[in-house]
Design a protein around this motif. Structure first.
Motif, mmCIF file in Angstrom:
data_model
loop_
_atom_site.group_PDB
_atom_site.id
_atom_site.type_symbol
_atom_site.label_atom_id
_atom_site.label_comp_id
_atom_site.label_asym_id
_atom_site.label_seq_id
_atom_site.Cartn_x
_atom_site.Cartn_y
_atom_site.Cartn_z
ATOM 1 N N SER A 43 40.750 60.187 39.325
ATOM 2 C CA SER A 43 40.695 61.034 40.513
ATOM 3 C C SER A 43 41.951 61.863 40.728
ATOM 4 N N SER A 165 33.399 59.126 54.612
ATOM 5 C CA SER A 165 33.346 60.583 54.568
ATOM 6 C C SER A 165 33.621 61.088 53.154
ATOM 7 N N ARG A 166 33.775 62.404 53.023
ATOM 8 C CA ARG A 166 33.997 63.017 51.718
ATOM 9 C C ARG A 166 35.006 64.157 51.821
ATOM 10 N N MET A 170 37.777 62.357 53.626
ATOM 11 C CA MET A 170 37.608 61.018 53.074
ATOM 12 C C MET A 170 38.823 60.141 53.387
#
Length: 203
Positions: A43, A165-166, A170
């Motif tokens: 990530s 969430s995103r 997030m």
């Protein structure tokens, strides 16, 4: 098995990740979302390397070595890409990250200084407000303002660590009602010490 890394042949093991092979051969590749022996997902994109033959940029933390590989981890191009990844992380991070910093072992700050990343290159956006650290249990605390959502605590915990969430919104959340015990190792692999043990920090 052998591969070429930075124009040098190195011995690697079948099934080994490229970042691990590099480290075993004395070549450090920075990473924020990876810790050896733990579950993770690529990530942060700070560990990127370049396939010299194809020009492809790939994360070394999730790439397995293969016979005949020819990889570059130290060129100016690769370093610039890492710098950009760090600057993107910093743009969505609390301003307290910049020196002077109260977290001496923060990998984000160490890499930002090493790669000369700018704290204000991209317009700052952060859904995370200045809030006090959250008590989890015992001596364990979580400071959301220092979290970079690398996911190491989420992927390696069985006690309620999860994402909410995103995108920019997030966050890692800790449902306290499901927290029975916190693994000390999660504090050790947290790259910014957002998750920490006050007992360990005092000793």
């Amino acid at each position: 098995m052998k591969i070429k890394l930075n124009n040098k042949e190195i011995e690697v093991f079948e099934g080994e990740k490229l970042i691990e092979a590099a480290g075993r051969n004395g070549i450090e590749i920075p990473a924020l979302c990876y810790a050896a022996g733990y579950k993770h997902q690529s990530s942060c994109m700070v560990c990127v390397v370049k396939n010299v033959e194809t020009g492809e940029i790939i994360p070394s933390c999730s790439t397995l070595v293969a016979q005949g590989m020819n990889m570059d981890s130290q060129s100016d191009e690769v370093k610039d890409l890492r710098r950009q990844s760090l600057e993107l992380l910093l743009s969505d991070h609390m301003a307290v990250c910049r020196p002077p910093c109260d977290v001496p072992n923060c990998k984000l700050r160490q890499y930002a200084l090493a790669y000369r990343a700018k704290w204000n290159r991209f317009p700052r956006y952060s859904a995370i407000k200045a809030t006090p650290p959250q008590h989890i249990k015992g001596n364990f605390w979580f400071d959301v303002t220092k979290c970079i959502r690398c996911g190491l605590c989420v992927y390696n915990s069985t006690d309620g660590f999860t994402f909410k969430s995103r995108g920019f919104d997030m966050q890692v959340v800790l449902p306290q009602e499901s927290v029975h015990n916190v693994d000390e190792s999660l504090c050790k692999i947290c790259p910014t010490q957002a998750l920490y043990n006050t007992e360990s920090s005092e000793s």
